[in-house]
Design a protein around this motif. Structure first.
Motif, PDB file in Angstrom:
ATOM      1  N   ALA A 207       0.811  -1.212   0.000  1.00 38.95           N
ATOM      2  CA  ALA A 207       0.000   0.000   0.000  1.00 38.95           C
ATOM      3  C   ALA A 207       0.851   1.271   0.000  1.00 38.95           C
ATOM      4  O   ALA A 207       0.340   2.379  -0.178  1.00 38.95           O
ATOM      5  N   LEU A 244      -0.193  -5.102  10.337  1.00 39.07           N
ATOM      6  CA  LEU A 244      -1.182  -4.064  10.010  1.00 39.07           C
ATOM      7  C   LEU A 244      -2.136  -3.754  11.164  1.00 39.07           C
ATOM      8  O   LEU A 244      -3.328  -3.582  10.970  1.00 39.07           O
ATOM      9  N   ILE A 247      -3.796  -0.026  11.126  1.00 41.08           N
ATOM     10  CA  ILE A 247      -4.928   0.222  10.229  1.00 41.08           C
ATOM     11  C   ILE A 247      -6.199  -0.426  10.796  1.00 41.08           C
ATOM     12  O   ILE A 247      -7.298   0.122  10.693  1.00 41.08           O
ATOM     13  N   GLN A 248      -6.021  -1.554  11.424  1.00 42.60           N
ATOM     14  CA  GLN A 248      -7.183  -2.206  12.025  1.00 42.60           C
ATOM     15  C   GLN A 248      -7.733  -1.377  13.192  1.00 42.60           C
ATOM     16  O   GLN A 248      -8.933  -1.256  13.361  1.00 42.60           O
ATOM     17  N   ASP A 275     -17.003  -5.757   9.046  1.00 39.83           N
ATOM     18  CA  ASP A 275     -15.799  -5.338   9.725  1.00 39.83           C
ATOM     19  C   ASP A 275     -15.232  -4.103   9.006  1.00 39.83           C
ATOM     20  O   ASP A 275     -15.156  -4.111   7.778  1.00 39.83           O
ATOM     21  N   ILE A 277     -12.352  -3.119   8.410  1.00 39.60           N
ATOM     22  CA  ILE A 277     -11.226  -3.353   7.487  1.00 39.60           C
ATOM     23  C   ILE A 277     -11.682  -3.875   6.132  1.00 39.60           C
ATOM     24  O   ILE A 277     -10.932  -3.865   5.168  1.00 39.60           O
ATOM     25  N   LEU A 278     -12.930  -4.337   6.059  1.00 42.20           N
ATOM     26  CA  LEU A 278     -13.428  -4.782   4.760  1.00 42.20           C
ATOM     27  C   LEU A 278     -13.578  -3.612   3.791  1.00 42.20           C
ATOM     28  O   LEU A 278     -13.393  -3.759   2.598  1.00 42.20           O
ATOM     29  N   THR A 281      -9.741  -0.318   4.357  1.00 46.76           N
ATOM     30  CA  THR A 281      -8.310  -0.591   4.198  1.00 46.76           C
ATOM     31  C   THR A 281      -7.696   0.223   3.057  1.00 46.76           C
ATOM     32  O   THR A 281      -6.731   0.960   3.244  1.00 46.76           O
ATOM     33  N   GLU A 282      -8.281   0.083   1.891  1.00 45.43           N
ATOM     34  CA  GLU A 282      -7.734   0.792   0.733  1.00 45.43           C
ATOM     35  C   GLU A 282      -7.895   2.307   0.888  1.00 45.43           C
ATOM     36  O   GLU A 282      -6.988   3.069   0.565  1.00 45.43           O
ATOM     37  N   MET A 285      -5.195   3.312   3.761  1.00 45.98           N
ATOM     38  CA  MET A 285      -3.794   2.993   3.478  1.00 45.98           C
ATOM     39  C   MET A 285      -3.273   3.755   2.260  1.00 45.98           C
ATOM     40  O   MET A 285      -2.086   4.042   2.170  1.00 45.98           O
ATOM     41  N   CYS A 286      -4.154   4.066   1.340  1.00 49.48           N
ATOM     42  CA  CYS A 286      -3.721   4.801   0.144  1.00 49.48           C
ATOM     43  C   CYS A 286      -4.171   6.254   0.203  1.00 49.48           C
ATOM     44  O   CYS A 286      -4.115   6.965  -0.802  1.00 49.48           O
ATOM     45  N   ARG A 290      -6.777   5.996  -4.531  1.00 46.61           N
ATOM     46  CA  ARG A 290      -7.309   5.069  -5.532  1.00 46.61           C
ATOM     47  C   ARG A 290      -8.833   5.046  -5.524  1.00 46.61           C
ATOM     48  O   ARG A 290      -9.458   4.219  -6.165  1.00 46.61           O
TER      49      ARG A 290
ATOM     50  N   ASP B  36      -4.576  -2.326 -11.592  1.00 49.73           N
ATOM     51  CA  ASP B  36      -4.108  -1.859 -10.293  1.00 49.73           C
ATOM     52  C   ASP B  36      -3.911  -3.039  -9.355  1.00 49.73           C
ATOM     53  O   ASP B  36      -4.673  -3.992  -9.378  1.00 49.73           O
ATOM     54  N   ILE B  39      -5.447  -3.950  -3.170  1.00 51.10           N
ATOM     55  CA  ILE B  39      -5.166  -3.594  -1.777  1.00 51.10           C
ATOM     56  C   ILE B  39      -6.479  -3.749  -1.032  1.00 51.10           C
ATOM     57  O   ILE B  39      -7.481  -3.195  -1.458  1.00 51.10           O
ATOM     58  N   GLY B  40      -6.463  -4.529   0.014  1.00 52.80           N
ATOM     59  CA  GLY B  40      -7.729  -4.809   0.689  1.00 52.80           C
ATOM     60  C   GLY B  40      -8.450  -5.914  -0.046  1.00 52.80           C
ATOM     61  O   GLY B  40      -7.962  -7.026  -0.120  1.00 52.80           O
ATOM     62  N   VAL B  41      -9.577  -5.596  -0.657  1.00 54.83           N
ATOM     63  CA  VAL B  41     -10.368  -6.638  -1.300  1.00 54.83           C
ATOM     64  C   VAL B  41     -11.094  -6.104  -2.529  1.00 54.83           C
ATOM     65  O   VAL B  41     -11.442  -4.932  -2.591  1.00 54.83           O
ATOM     66  N   SER B  67       2.095  -9.207   4.484  1.00 50.20           N
ATOM     67  CA  SER B  67       1.679  -8.281   5.544  1.00 50.20           C
ATOM     68  C   SER B  67       0.168  -8.099   5.597  1.00 50.20           C
ATOM     69  O   SER B  67      -0.367  -7.636   6.597  1.00 50.20           O
ATOM     70  N   PHE B  68      -0.518  -8.481   4.532  1.00 49.00           N
ATOM     71  CA  PHE B  68      -1.978  -8.335   4.536  1.00 49.00           C
ATOM     72  C   PHE B  68      -2.692  -9.563   5.119  1.00 49.00           C
ATOM     73  O   PHE B  68      -3.914  -9.569   5.233  1.00 49.00           O
ATOM     74  N   SER B  70      -3.077 -10.741   8.053  1.00 48.34           N
ATOM     75  CA  SER B  70      -3.916 -10.531   9.236  1.00 48.34           C
ATOM     76  C   SER B  70      -5.281  -9.979   8.833  1.00 48.34           C
ATOM     77  O   SER B  70      -6.283 -10.225   9.488  1.00 48.34           O
ATOM     78  N   ILE B  71      -5.303  -9.237   7.743  1.00 48.00           N
ATOM     79  CA  ILE B  71      -6.563  -8.670   7.274  1.00 48.00           C
ATOM     80  C   ILE B  71      -7.328  -9.697   6.449  1.00 48.00           C
ATOM     81  O   ILE B  71      -8.537  -9.853   6.586  1.00 48.00           O
ATOM     82  N   TYR B  75     -11.667 -12.199   5.805  1.00 48.79           N
ATOM     83  CA  TYR B  75     -12.486 -12.472   4.621  1.00 48.79           C
ATOM     84  C   TYR B  75     -12.889 -13.942   4.527  1.00 48.79           C
ATOM     85  O   TYR B  75     -13.817 -14.288   3.814  1.00 48.79           O
TER      86      TYR B  75
END
Lengths: 495, 212
Positions: A207, A244, A247-248, A275, A277-278, A281-282, A285-286, A290, B36, B39-41, B67-68, B70-71, B75
């Motif tokens: 990220a 991470l 971020i969580q 959740d 983080i679903l 996150t993007e 983190m960005c 994006r 792209d 990142i994430g989902v 590193s992702f 844990s996230i 899912y």
């Protein structure tokens, strides 16, 4: 005229190129829009086209005013609002004055500076302003030669491998990054690799690449490196570290804050076990680079680098509130997946520059203290439910002022280092006077006087040619260019 | 659109093995080498037919970097199927399968169907992992196995559909509790208005078939 560290040259080149863009016929703009729409239809979320479409673009090399081929970064042009050139010139003069007297402005007139960041930094000075705001400029001065040294070293293959795989996957439709092994991808590699050497314990997180890429669109590699360092260490500490956790934790903070901002949205997300983080996150983190239309990305970053992470929280809250904040909207997304889908395809009108910035500044007065208070509460909860954090991040700094206070720079560190000085200032002055109102003119002169105490280095015949010849087409070029394009703002809030 | 069942899938595996490309090939029938980084989902969905029944596949595509992890774990919850992908031209992506599998088993429901996929089968000249090795790994761990190419679309349909078949069979056998959404399966809207006679009749079937 003084050009700073090659940045000025970059800005100038951009302007000239943009002015030619500005002359595009209505026809060609229309055709661009058409492609953009068809792109948006063919792909959910990030609206990038297929291989064949890309090839089409690359051969035509049609870029939007931000350098995206075929306007690939979501509806950029429609969302940006034009500012009259005179206003832009005034703003530039004001920003030059701030940059020349940075410590004074930070100490005594920070509020005004914040306001100016909210109104949008003039595109020609954005890169320099970001570097000053983030403290990257000071870091660079205090660590002279550091980047060069890191640049020369070989990276750990573990990280280098991953970085190399990612180079063509960052804004692949931006002209700077479109070519495999092109200068954009090369610089991206240098910056990211240097970071893994600078912080071997953190290494590289995927990220980080979009963050570095956005910076590179505005500044040379060394500056982008220090900008990245500041964002990773001061603005968003721990975001890119192993596990991470940060971020969580921020996800939990966002969710808790949402309860106050939009109880309805909060309840809905909770009901469907979404959740944070679903969906965040993007975004976080960005730093939304994006997610939003490009004009909005730039405005959000202007504010983010000045005021810190609360801006990111505010944007997140605005989007959640707008998308999930009414019974009507919730009716259409009953279910986890449906809700996720909705949050992946945010209604453009909520992301438009004018709307979003207004919401973020006015409608959502979330303060640093609110964020910190919630941070403590969520940290307590985390420790109760999941135990100690594995990764101890440095404390978060809320914006430019806090960063500067934590690491006070010397005068020397803040001085602009011009690499190019054009001696014939008379001709340039005349040129300027012809176009600007009195107030702005005085400021420009002031900053010029200030500049003279700086270190004059070399003079470059090329830019001097351009700035001293007052022939209309060249004189108008940057003006017209920035008018037609680049600049982004709300039209009712001129300085 | 009416469906008899909805299955949730997750795609996992190292970064750069082609997870997003597989998804795009399956949902949009196209290959996009320039895209792209995830990142994430990301998501995708497509309707398929098994045993005359319309089944909606809802696919969650994840970030591959370690590193992702844990996230990514969050899912897994409520996934009925997983595509575990490696790259046949990169030995290390195959070597990491064990840790991926551990993660998947630990964080998903025990009945989740896992399909092992060796992707990039079009790059035969650069192959580092033999097909037999993939088969052996799958056998050893009780997975279904296939080699695919997201680029040429070879076996892509099959990979997604075979996984669905396996899940469907498990439903028929009564292994999955379809009333518990945590299993990644949802029964379709029983009174859905349908716009074709075919799916209309299926809607009827499905109303009666809720007993399995």
């Amino acid at each position: 005229l003084i050009f700073d560290d090659g940045l000025g040259t970059v800005a100038l080149g951009l302007n000239l190129q943009l002015s030619s863009n500005g002359l595009q016929s209505a026809e060609s703009i229309k055709s661009l829009r058409g492609t953009r729409e068809s792109l948006a239809l063919t792909d959910e979320g990030n609206s990038f086209g297929s291989d064949s479409e890309l090839n089409g673009y690359t051969s035509e090399r049609q870029t939007d005013k931000y350098g995206f081929i075929g306007g690939a970064q979501q509806y950029s042009e429609q969302s940006a609002e034009d500012i009259p050139p005179e206003v832009l010139r005034q703003r530039e003069a004001k920003w030059l004055d701030m940059l020349n007297n940075w410590d004074k402005w930070m100490a005594k007139r920070h509020k005004k500076m914040k306001l100016r960041c909210q109104k949008g930094i003039p595109p020609s000075l954005r890169g320099r302003a970001w570097l000053y705001l983030s403290g990257g400029k000071v870091k660079r001065e205090q660590n002279k030669g550091k980047f060069e040294e890191l640049d020369r070293q070989a990276g750990d293959p573990k990280w280098v491998d991953v970085i190399e795989k990612d180079l063509h996957r960052q804004f692949p439709f931006h002209e700077m990054f479109v070519a495999r092994g092109g200068h954009g991808q090369q610089d991206l590699y240098r910056v990211l690799k240097a970071y893994t050497l600078h912080r071997p314990e953190e290494g590289y997180c995927q990220a980080q690449a979009p963050i570095a890429a956005v910076l590179l669109m505005h500044m040379p590699a060394e500056d982008a490196f220090w900008g990245l360092v500041q964002i990773c260490e001061k603005y968003l500490p721990g975001y890119y570290s192993v596990g991470l956790e940060a971020i969580q934790l921020d996800g939990e903070i966002l969710f808790a804050l949402l309860k106050r901002v939009s109880p309805l949205a909060h309840r809905h997300l909770k009901k469907h076990k979404l959740d944070p983080i679903l969906y965040m996150t993007e975004w976080f983190m960005c730093a939304f680079s994006r997610t939003l239309p490009w004009a909005s990305v730039l405005r959000v970053w202007d504010m983010f680098l000045c005021e810190g992470v609360k801006i990111i929280f505010r944007v997140g809250l605005v989007l959640l509130k707008c998308m999930l904040g009414s019974q009507d909207k919730l009716k259409t997304c009953q279910g986890q997946y449906e809700t996720m889908e909705l949050l992946k395809t945010i209604d453009t009108r909520y992301m438009l520059e004018g709307f979003l910035v207004r919401e973020v500044i006015i409608e959502l007065p979330l303060s640093e203290r609110d964020v910190e208070k919630e941070h403590l509460a969520q940290l307590r909860r985390w420790k109760e439910t999941r135990g100690e954090l594995h990764c101890k991040s440095p404390p978060r700094m809320h914006g430019a002022k806090a960063i500067m206070a934590a690491e006070p720079p010397s005068r020397q560190d803040l001085r602009q280092n011009p690499t190019i000085i054009v001696e014939s200032s008379l001709a340039t002055n005349k040129n300027v006077e012809g176009q600007e109102e009195d107030k702005a003119r005085i400021k420009t002169k002031e900053q010029k006087n200030g500049k003279k105490t700086g270190t004059p280095v070399a003079s470059n015949p090329e830019p001097s040619d351009i700035s001293t010849k007052p022939t209309p087409p060249i004189k108008d070029a940057p003006l017209q260019g920035s008018n037609q394009s680049l600049i982004s703002t709300e039209h009712d809030t001129y300085l | 659109m009416a469906y008899a069942y909805l299955f949730k899938y997750i795609i996992i595996g190292d970064t750069g093995v082609g997870k997003s490309c597989l998804l795009l090939q399956f949902t949009d029938k196209r290959f996009q080498p320039v895209h792209d980084l995830t990142i994430g989902v990301e998501f995708g969905a497509r309707m398929i037919t098994i045993d005359g029944k319309q089944i909606k596949l809802q696919i969650w595509d994840t970030a591959g970097q370690e590193s992702f992890r844990s996230i990514t774990r969050s899912y897994y919850r409520g996934a009925a199927g997983a595509l575990l992908v490696y790259d046949i031209t990169r030995r290390d992506t195959f070597n990491h399968l064990t840790t991926w599998l551990e993660d998947a088993r630990q964080h998903s429901n025990s009945n989740m169907v896992i399909m092992l996929i060796g992707n990039k089968s079009d790059l035969e000249s650069r192959r580092e992992v033999k097909k037999e090795e993939g088969e052996a790994f799958a056998r050893e761990h009780g997975l279904i196995f296939m080699e695919t190419s997201a680029k040429t679309a070879s076996n892509v349909e099959e990979a997604f559909i075979n996984t669905a078949k396996e899940i469907y069979e498990k439903i028929q056998e009564g292994v999955f509790d379809i009333n518990n959404e945590a299993n990644g399966i949802k029964i379709g809207p029983q009174h859905a208005t349908t716009n074709s006679t075919l799916s209309g009749s299926q809607g009827g079937q499905q109303a009666g078939g809720g007993c399995c």
